[in-house]
Design an enzyme around this catalytic site. Structure first.
Site, short mmCIF file in Angstrom:
data_model
loop_
_atom_site.label_atom_id
_atom_site.label_comp_id
_atom_site.label_asym_id
_atom_site.label_seq_id
_atom_site.Cartn_x
_atom_site.Cartn_y
_atom_site.Cartn_z
N SER A 179 5.73 7.79 -8.54
CA SER A 179 5.03 7.76 -9.84
C SER A 179 5.42 9.00 -10.63
O SER A 179 5.25 10.12 -10.15
CB SER A 179 3.51 7.78 -9.64
OG SER A 179 3.07 6.67 -8.94
N GLU A 211 3.10 13.72 -13.30
CA GLU A 211 2.67 13.91 -11.91
C GLU A 211 3.74 14.69 -11.17
O GLU A 211 3.46 15.56 -10.35
CB GLU A 211 2.47 12.54 -11.23
CG GLU A 211 1.56 12.63 -10.04
CD GLU A 211 2.11 11.99 -8.80
OE1 GLU A 211 2.53 12.74 -7.89
OE2 GLU A 211 2.10 10.76 -8.73
N ARG A 229 -4.43 14.57 -7.69
CA ARG A 229 -3.05 15.08 -7.56
C ARG A 229 -2.94 16.58 -7.86
O ARG A 229 -1.88 17.05 -8.29
CB ARG A 229 -2.08 14.32 -8.47
CG ARG A 229 -1.91 12.87 -8.15
CD ARG A 229 -1.29 12.65 -6.77
NE ARG A 229 -0.82 11.30 -6.59
CZ ARG A 229 -1.60 10.27 -6.22
NH1 ARG A 229 -2.87 10.46 -5.96
NH2 ARG A 229 -1.09 9.06 -6.09
N1 EPU Z 1 1.12 -2.44 -12.87
C1 EPU Z 1 1.68 -3.26 -13.80
N2 EPU Z 1 2.99 -3.11 -14.08
C2 EPU Z 1 3.75 -2.15 -13.48
C3 EPU Z 1 3.17 -1.31 -12.53
C4 EPU Z 1 1.82 -1.47 -12.24
O1 EPU Z 1 1.01 -4.13 -14.37
O2 EPU Z 1 4.95 -2.07 -13.80
C5 EPU Z 1 -0.29 -2.64 -12.54
C6 EPU Z 1 -0.44 -3.10 -11.10
O3 EPU Z 1 -0.28 -4.48 -10.96
C7 EPU Z 1 -1.84 -2.66 -10.82
C8 EPU Z 1 -1.99 -1.37 -11.63
O4 EPU Z 1 -0.97 -1.41 -12.62
O5 EPU Z 1 -2.73 -3.61 -11.28
C9 EPU Z 1 -1.83 -0.12 -10.79
O6 EPU Z 1 -0.58 -0.16 -10.11
P1 EPU Z 1 -0.42 0.24 -8.56
O7 EPU Z 1 -1.41 -0.52 -7.74
O8 EPU Z 1 1.00 0.15 -8.21
O9 EPU Z 1 -0.92 1.72 -8.49
P2 EPU Z 1 -0.62 2.97 -9.45
O10 EPU Z 1 -1.93 3.34 -10.06
O11 EPU Z 1 0.54 2.74 -10.35
C10 EPU Z 1 -1.17 4.80 -7.71
C11 EPU Z 1 -0.47 6.04 -7.27
C12 EPU Z 1 0.61 5.71 -6.27
C13 EPU Z 1 -0.05 5.00 -5.08
C14 EPU Z 1 -0.75 3.74 -5.58
C15 EPU Z 1 -1.50 3.01 -4.50
C16 EPU Z 1 -0.65 7.54 -9.19
C17 EPU Z 1 0.06 8.19 -10.33
N3 EPU Z 1 0.10 6.71 -8.44
O12 EPU Z 1 -0.19 4.04 -8.38
O13 EPU Z 1 1.18 6.91 -5.82
O14 EPU Z 1 0.91 4.65 -4.11
O15 EPU Z 1 -1.71 4.11 -6.60
O16 EPU Z 1 -2.61 3.76 -4.09
O17 EPU Z 1 -1.84 7.80 -8.98
C18 EPU Z 1 2.95 8.43 -6.25
O18 EPU Z 1 2.06 9.26 -6.52
O19 EPU Z 1 4.18 8.73 -6.29
C19 EPU Z 1 2.55 7.09 -5.91
C20 EPU Z 1 3.44 6.11 -5.69
#
Ligand code: EPU
Length: 374
Positions: free
Chosen positions: A264, A370, A158
């Site tokens: 995020s 972020e 990022r």
């Molecule tokens: N999770 C929870 N509870 C929650 C949210 C997430 O347990 O309330 C768990 C999910 O079930 C999963 C893990 O945390 O096992 C990761 O969650 P998710 O797959 O939604 O991905 P993330 O790491 O939260 C990142 C990016 C997103 C991108 C997704 C998919 C960052 C900060 N965020 O989210 O990007 O869409 O991966 O690749 O790296 C953004 O930057 O605005 C964004 C949405």
């Protein structure tokens, strides 16, 4: 002063000195020759990743440069040059419509092409930095347009040089991506996990199979029970991948066109491996990702650190769907802040700081923003 609340996806009531739309390279030259960039200004795309906590004392420039240009490279690959003001999701769908592969996992991310490159956005295992060939940017000190190879952009998780050392010093005008002419599905991202991109693709294919007329279904009477009318299950089309990404994002992220949000809010933190293992005793499901491509890891020490999901930590601490005053987190995702119409940037910031402090106090993990906080 003018109201710029409509220029960001958090729609905070914020004033700026003026708003200027940048529509052409000539306009940038003209502004440069008038000394415009010598005083404080702020560059915006769609404003989908920025939080204004106070009024901005200078002009806000909204980048509206438009244009898409595909250049042949060879029979398998092509280069696609997109102007910085093009809408990112529409550009993805344009590529998808042409069957070009490389950006389909990043469908539905709000923003412009320029902001996508500057913020090195990524989703489901596809990163801007992996598909960017080069970009052009105007040096706002000299007025000259310069070309940067991807390796000159200092991309990290990022981050890019344009979000850091060069912020306010360069204006990105176009980004050239290298794409493939045929589907190259990138489905490895947490493939073993429930609600992964791969499992969503399988689910959508099953739904489309069920909805097909009986006479056309695989194995239906009269078809000789061959499955030849089913696509090869290992080879998903670019369109199918984009549809699955859109389906996943729609199910767990708010629609920014209707709800005030910036996606995020924090990065997924990096922690020493041992810290992650300790947290795992409290959160047994904790996912641990390799720390490669994280800017804050000293080179060569990537193996000592891991990345862990901030959303899961916040969820565990009770932040999912929690609301204080006019600000809360999205009921389906604890990392995503949502705010009532008219909520001030300061109130959103104070809510975010409460989240950050809680994670620090309870789990000794430092969350970094972020979203760009102005
Ligand atoms: N999770 C929870 N509870 C929650 C949210 C997430 O347990 O309330 C768990 C999910 O079930 C999963 C893990 O945390 O096992 C990761 O969650 P998710 O797959 O939604 O991905 P993330 O790491 O939260 C990142 C990016 C997103 C991108 C997704 C998919 C960052 C900060 N965020 O989210 O990007 O869409 O991966 O690749 O790296 C953004 O930057 O605005 C964004 C949405």
């Amino acid at each position: 002063m003018v109201d710029i609340s409509a220029l960001t996806s958090l729609r905070t009531p914020t004033q700026a000195e003026s708003v200027i739309e940048i529509n052409s390279p000539n306009q940038i030259s003209d502004l440069f020759s008038r000394g415009f960039f010598q005083k404080p200004f702020y560059l915006l795309g769609l404003g989908a990743n920025v939080l204004f906590t106070k009024d901005f004392p200078g002009p806000v420039c909204v980048i509206k440069l438009k244009g898409r240009n595909a250049v042949a490279k060879n029979s398998q690959e092509l280069l696609v040059e997109l102007a910085a003001g093009e809408n990112w999701h529409e550009s993805v769908m344009w590529a998808v419509g042409n069957n070009w592969s490389g950006m389909e996992n990043m469908a539905l991310i709000p923003g412009t092409v320029g902001a996508a490159a500057v913020g090195n956005i990524a989703a489901y295992g596809q990163n801007q930095q992996d598909i960017i060939d080069s970009l052009t940017a105007v040096n706002l000190t000299t007025g000259q347009t310069e070309t940067f190879a991807a390796s000159d952009c200092h991309f990290a998780y990022r981050e890019s040089i344009f979000k850091n050392e060069f912020a306010g010093k360069y204006l990105v005008t176009s980004v050239t991506y290298h794409l493939f002419r045929t589907a190259r599905p990138e489905l490895s991202y947490h493939a073993a996990r429930h609600a992964s991109l791969l499992s969503e693709l399988k689910r959508l294919r099953e739904v489309s199979e069920v909805n097909r007329p009986l006479r056309n279904r695989a194995g239906a009477a009269g078809t000789g029970s061959s499955r030849t009318d089913l696509p090869d299950t290992d080879q998903y089309s670019v369109q199918e991948v984009a549809a699955a990404v859109i389906s996943l994002r729609t199910s767990k992220l708010p629609d920014w066109t209707k709800i005030n949000t910036a996606g995020s809010f924090f990065k997924n933190p990096r922690v020493p491996r041992q810290v992650a293992e300790n947290i795992k005793t409290r959160i047994p499901d904790l996912q641990i990702y390799p720390a490669e491509k994280l800017s804050y890891i000293p080179p060569g020490r990537e193996a000592d650190f891991v990345k862990i999901p901030a959303g899961m930590l916040l969820d565990q601490l009770g932040w999912k769907g929690k609301k204080i005053g006019h600000v809360g987190t999205y009921p389906h995702h604890a990392l995503v802040i949502v705010a009532d119409p008219g909520t001030s940037g300061q109130e959103i910031y104070e809510f975010a700081e409460k989240m950050r402090t809680d994670v620090q106090t309870q789990l000794a993990v430092n969350l970094e923003y972020e979203v760009v906080v102005v």
